[in-house]
Write a protein that holds these residues in place. Sequence first.
Motif, PDB file in Angstrom:
ATOM      1  N   LEU A  81       0.825  -1.203   0.000  1.00 42.36           N
ATOM      2  CA  LEU A  81       0.000   0.000   0.000  1.00 42.36           C
ATOM      3  C   LEU A  81       0.862   1.257   0.000  1.00 42.36           C
ATOM      4  N   ARG A  82       1.963   1.239   0.742  1.00 46.06           N
ATOM      5  CA  ARG A  82       2.858   2.401   0.741  1.00 46.06           C
ATOM      6  C   ARG A  82       3.351   2.701  -0.668  1.00 46.06           C
ATOM      7  N   HIS A  83       3.800   1.663  -1.368  1.00 48.69           N
ATOM      8  CA  HIS A  83       4.285   1.852  -2.737  1.00 48.69           C
ATOM      9  C   HIS A  83       3.167   2.361  -3.640  1.00 48.69           C
ATOM     10  N   CYS A  84       1.966   1.815  -3.451  1.00 49.53           N
ATOM     11  CA  CYS A  84       0.817   2.228  -4.264  1.00 49.53           C
ATOM     12  C   CYS A  84       0.520   3.711  -4.082  1.00 49.53           C
ATOM     13  N   LEU A  85       0.333   4.122  -2.844  1.00 44.89           N
ATOM     14  CA  LEU A  85      -0.060   5.505  -2.572  1.00 44.89           C
ATOM     15  C   LEU A  85       1.030   6.495  -2.948  1.00 44.89           C
ATOM     16  N   THR A  86       2.277   6.126  -2.722  1.00 45.22           N
ATOM     17  CA  THR A  86       3.382   7.013  -3.096  1.00 45.22           C
ATOM     18  C   THR A  86       3.402   7.246  -4.596  1.00 45.22           C
ATOM     19  N   SER A  87       3.151   6.187  -5.372  1.00 44.94           N
ATOM     20  CA  SER A  87       3.150   6.334  -6.830  1.00 44.94           C
ATOM     21  C   SER A  87       1.991   7.202  -7.306  1.00 44.94           C
ATOM     22  N   LEU A  88       0.875   7.183  -6.584  1.00 48.13           N
ATOM     23  CA  LEU A  88      -0.278   8.005  -6.952  1.00 48.13           C
ATOM     24  C   LEU A  88      -0.046   9.469  -6.607  1.00 48.13           C
ATOM     25  N   ILE A  89       0.473   9.718  -5.425  1.00 51.59           N
ATOM     26  CA  ILE A  89       0.714  11.087  -4.973  1.00 51.59           C
ATOM     27  C   ILE A  89       1.586  11.843  -5.963  1.00 51.59           C
ATOM     28  N   GLN A 119       1.584  11.649  -9.137  1.00 53.59           N
ATOM     29  CA  GLN A 119       1.042  11.874 -10.471  1.00 53.59           C
ATOM     30  C   GLN A 119      -0.347  12.498 -10.528  1.00 53.59           C
ATOM     31  N   VAL A 120      -1.085  12.511  -9.412  1.00 53.38           N
ATOM     32  CA  VAL A 120      -2.464  13.010  -9.472  1.00 53.38           C
ATOM     33  C   VAL A 120      -2.677  14.137  -8.482  1.00 53.38           C
ATOM     34  N   ASP A 121      -3.801  14.856  -8.668  1.00 54.29           N
ATOM     35  CA  ASP A 121      -4.100  16.010  -7.810  1.00 54.29           C
ATOM     36  C   ASP A 121      -4.578  15.600  -6.423  1.00 54.29           C
ATOM     37  N   ARG A 122      -5.420  14.574  -6.367  1.00 57.57           N
ATOM     38  CA  ARG A 122      -5.979  14.112  -5.092  1.00 57.57           C
ATOM     39  C   ARG A 122      -6.005  12.600  -5.050  1.00 57.57           C
ATOM     40  N   VAL A 123      -5.775  12.050  -3.861  1.00 54.64           N
ATOM     41  CA  VAL A 123      -5.794  10.603  -3.670  1.00 54.64           C
ATOM     42  C   VAL A 123      -6.714  10.261  -2.506  1.00 54.64           C
ATOM     43  N   VAL A 124      -7.604   9.303  -2.737  1.00 57.40           N
ATOM     44  CA  VAL A 124      -8.458   8.774  -1.671  1.00 57.40           C
ATOM     45  C   VAL A 124      -8.157   7.292  -1.529  1.00 57.40           C
ATOM     46  N   TYR A 125      -7.895   6.870  -0.305  1.00 60.65           N
ATOM     47  CA  TYR A 125      -7.710   5.448  -0.033  1.00 60.65           C
ATOM     48  C   TYR A 125      -8.936   4.935   0.711  1.00 60.65           C
ATOM     49  N   VAL A 126      -9.531   3.855   0.204  1.00 58.96           N
ATOM     50  CA  VAL A 126     -10.705   3.258   0.826  1.00 58.96           C
ATOM     51  C   VAL A 126     -10.292   1.924   1.437  1.00 58.96           C
ATOM     52  N   VAL A 178      -2.801  11.149   2.740  1.00 63.37           N
ATOM     53  CA  VAL A 178      -3.875  10.687   1.864  1.00 63.37           C
ATOM     54  C   VAL A 178      -5.194  10.684   2.619  1.00 63.37           C
ATOM     55  N   GLU A 179      -6.247  11.125   1.964  1.00 62.12           N
ATOM     56  CA  GLU A 179      -7.581  11.061   2.560  1.00 62.12           C
ATOM     57  C   GLU A 179      -8.021   9.605   2.650  1.00 62.12           C
ATOM     58  N   VAL A 180      -8.594   9.218   3.785  1.00 66.31           N
ATOM     59  CA  VAL A 180      -8.977   7.833   4.020  1.00 66.31           C
ATOM     60  C   VAL A 180     -10.471   7.714   4.253  1.00 66.31           C
ATOM     61  N   VAL A 181     -11.068   6.714   3.624  1.00 65.73           N
ATOM     62  CA  VAL A 181     -12.459   6.345   3.878  1.00 65.73           C
ATOM     63  C   VAL A 181     -12.447   4.929   4.435  1.00 65.73           C
ATOM     64  N   GLU A 182     -13.000   4.744   5.603  1.00 62.44           N
ATOM     65  CA  GLU A 182     -13.090   3.418   6.202  1.00 62.44           C
ATOM     66  C   GLU A 182     -14.520   2.897   6.010  1.00 62.44           C
ATOM     67  N   LEU A 183     -14.653   1.813   5.270  1.00 65.06           N
ATOM     68  CA  LEU A 183     -15.970   1.263   4.994  1.00 65.06           C
ATOM     69  C   LEU A 183     -16.609   0.706   6.260  1.00 65.06           C
ATOM     70  N   VAL A 218      -7.245   2.106  -8.856  1.00 60.67           N
ATOM     71  CA  VAL A 218      -6.125   1.184  -8.712  1.00 60.67           C
ATOM     72  C   VAL A 218      -6.309   0.367  -7.444  1.00 60.67           C
ATOM     73  N   ASP A 219      -5.860  -0.876  -7.482  1.00 57.17           N
ATOM     74  CA  ASP A 219      -5.897  -1.727  -6.298  1.00 57.17           C
ATOM     75  C   ASP A 219      -4.679  -1.443  -5.424  1.00 57.17           C
ATOM     76  N   GLY A 220      -4.848  -1.656  -4.127  1.00 60.21           N
ATOM     77  CA  GLY A 220      -3.793  -1.322  -3.182  1.00 60.21           C
ATOM     78  C   GLY A 220      -2.544  -2.163  -3.284  1.00 60.21           C
ATOM     79  N   ASP A 221      -2.575  -3.243  -4.055  1.00 60.24           N
ATOM     80  CA  ASP A 221      -1.373  -4.059  -4.243  1.00 60.24           C
ATOM     81  C   ASP A 221      -0.672  -3.729  -5.557  1.00 60.24           C
TER      82      ASP A 221
END
Length: 324
Positions: free
Chosen positions: A18-26, A28-35, A52-57, A88-91
């Motif tokens: 997940l760290r690698h995923c979110l870092t790669s998104l940050i 390249q994009v304006d906003r990132v939401v992790y669910v 990163v903004e987080v949404v917990e289901l 994108v998936d977290g893996d």
Amino acid sequence: MISSIGAVAIGRNEGERLRHCLTSLIQQVDRVVYVDSGSRDGSVALARSLGVEVVELDTSQAFTAARGRNAGVEALRADGLPDHIQFVDGDCLLVQGWIAAGQAELNRDPTLGLVTGWRSEIHRDASVYNQMCDIEWHRPAGEIRSCGGDMLVRSTAFDKVDGFNPALICSEDEDFCLRVRAAGFTARRLPLDMTRHDANLTRFGQWWQRNVRSGHGFAEVGGMHGTHFVAERRRVWLYGAVLPLLILLALLAALPLVALILLAIYGLSWWRTARGLKAQGQPGKEAAQHAAFYTLAKLPNLQGMLFYFWRRARGQTATLIEYK
């Protein structure tokens, strides 16, 4: 033309992936939401530490990838929905330069509802199962009917089809693509690397369960879209149900030669598959191994299809079929 872009990543107990995923998104994009779907490994704290903004289901409802992606889009919408959304998936981690290329294609062609690219395995040769995933991800570029969950979507297309179907426990990405196309948009795979994936499939049981999930998707999404997964369902019924039943009947009737002839059909299927994989450039040993698993996969596929029909007949709500 400058278009705004947001990203929605979904995950459950992905750890360092997940760290690698979110870092790669940050990057390249304006906003990132992790669910997050009920992680217990510190994923939520990790995402927040990266800003990163987080949404917990809500854990009282069944988790599905579709539900997670929809929740992420709603979080983006709170501050104004961006023009384009990268799912994108977290893996997975996003390849540098993909967003710029994907956005350029969407801006160039207003009929496009979504674009996708190539996903590849980070540890391809860690197991035969990872190898098969790597091959599965690398499909021909051009106009496509459907694709996996890593995709860059035009937000107007997302809204036109009301997002992903949260009731689907698998193949929700296929269903989404089909509905986007039915709404008048096109879909395209670009000949570019998009994401790097860490399947981390090391055990036979994981592979089996993954194919149970695929079979469930064949039955459910294939039933919703009658012309989709037709060939897949036919192969599952033939090799997973009809042939085993005929072999059993032949043995019970003391007809061993008939049983052997029927069994030879599996050998023929394996040979044809191996030959096709070799023609695509796979080494002989690898092609033979993969062909054996593709032949065997019809059995867990059948299990997944029967599970879908069984729960539908009983009116039961579906639950995730997890393999990791």
